[in-house]
Scaffold this active site. Structure first.
Site, PDB file in Angstrom:
ATOM      1  CG  HIS A 115      11.158  37.312  -5.803  1.00 22.20           C
ATOM      2  ND1 HIS A 115      12.218  37.765  -6.541  1.00 22.20           N
ATOM      3  CD2 HIS A 115      11.660  36.401  -4.946  1.00 22.20           C
ATOM      4  CE1 HIS A 115      13.321  37.151  -6.167  1.00 22.20           C
ATOM      5  NE2 HIS A 115      13.007  36.317  -5.185  1.00 22.20           N
ATOM      6  CE  LYS A 166       1.362  36.051  14.104  1.00 19.12           C
ATOM      7  NZ  LYS A 166      -0.071  36.048  14.257  1.00 19.12           N
TER       8      LYS A 166
END
Length: 184
Positions: A115, A166
C-alpha cells in the site's frame, strides 16, 4: 487511452484497488475458494475444479489443502508436486511462481500488495503489486510470511514463523523476523 486499474496492476504500476472490475475478479476468486473449502475432500481432489481453472497454472500433482485464500488466483503458478498445507493465503496482486516440489507448512502467507506510504493515497486505495518467485524443492515452515518482491532460490528452507523481506539464496536456511541466514 487510459489504462484500467487491472491493466495497471498487471503492468506492476500503482493502481487503485477500490475498483469495480477488481472487485468482480476478487468475487470470482472468493467463489472458487469457497468451493475448494466446502467440497468433501474426496470430491475436491488435489485442487477443487473451479480453483484449478482459476489458477494461472498448476502442474501435475500440485495440491492445496483447505482452507485456502487468494485474492485473484490467476496470478498463481504452481509447479509439479507443489504442496500448500491448510490455512495458506496468497494475496496475488502480482505473479506468484512456486517451483516444482516446493512445500508450504500450514498458515504460510504471501503478500504481494504494497500500500502507498502516503496516508492520503493509501486511504484512496492506491497500491502496487510486487511479484514473488519461489524455486524448486523449497520448504517454507508453518506461519511464515513472504513479502512481495522477494525471490527464494532452489532447495532453500524458511523456518516456521519467519518473515521474509529480502532474497533468499539457493540452498540457504533462514529464520526469524526479519528472516536471517543461519546456513548456506
Amino acid at each position: 487511452m487510459a489504462q484500467s486499474e487491472r491493466e495497471k496492476m498487471a503492468a506492476g504500476a500503482w493502481y487503485n484497488c477500490v475498483d469495480a472490475e477488481l472487485d468482480a475478479l476478487r468475487a470470482v476468486a472468493a467463489d472458487a475458494v469457497f468451493e475448494h473449502r466446502s467440497l468433501r475432500p474426496v470430491e475436491r481432489g488435489d485442487i477443487a475444479p473451479r480453483l484449478r481453472t482459476l489458477l494461472g497454472s498448476a502442474g501435475e500433482g500440485a495440491r492445496i489443502e483447505a482452507p485456502f485464500h487468494c485474492a485473484y488466483g490467476f496470478n498463481i503458478h504452481l509447479g509439479e508436486g507443489v504442496f500448500l498445507n491448510a490455512g495458506c493465503t496468497i494475496l496475488d496482486t502480482a505473479t506468484v511462481s512456486i517451483g516444482a516440489g516446493t512445500m508450504f507448512g500450514p498458515g504460510v502467507q504471501i503478500y504481494c500488495p504494497e500500500h502507498h506510504k502516503d496516508p492520503v493515497q493509501r486511504r484512496a486505495g492506491l497500491e502496487i503489486g510486487r511479484p514473488v518467485t519461489i524455486g524448486r524443492n523449497v520448504w517454507i515452515g508453518g506461519s511464515a510470511i513472504l513479502l512481495g518482491g522477494i525471490e527464494i532460490g532452489d532447495d532453500a528452507i524458511v523456518g516456521a514463523g519467519s518473515v521474509v523481506t529480502k532474497r533468499v539464496a539457493a540452498g540457504a536456511t533462514v529464520v526469524g523476523n526479519p528472516a536471517r541466514l543461519i546456513s548456506g
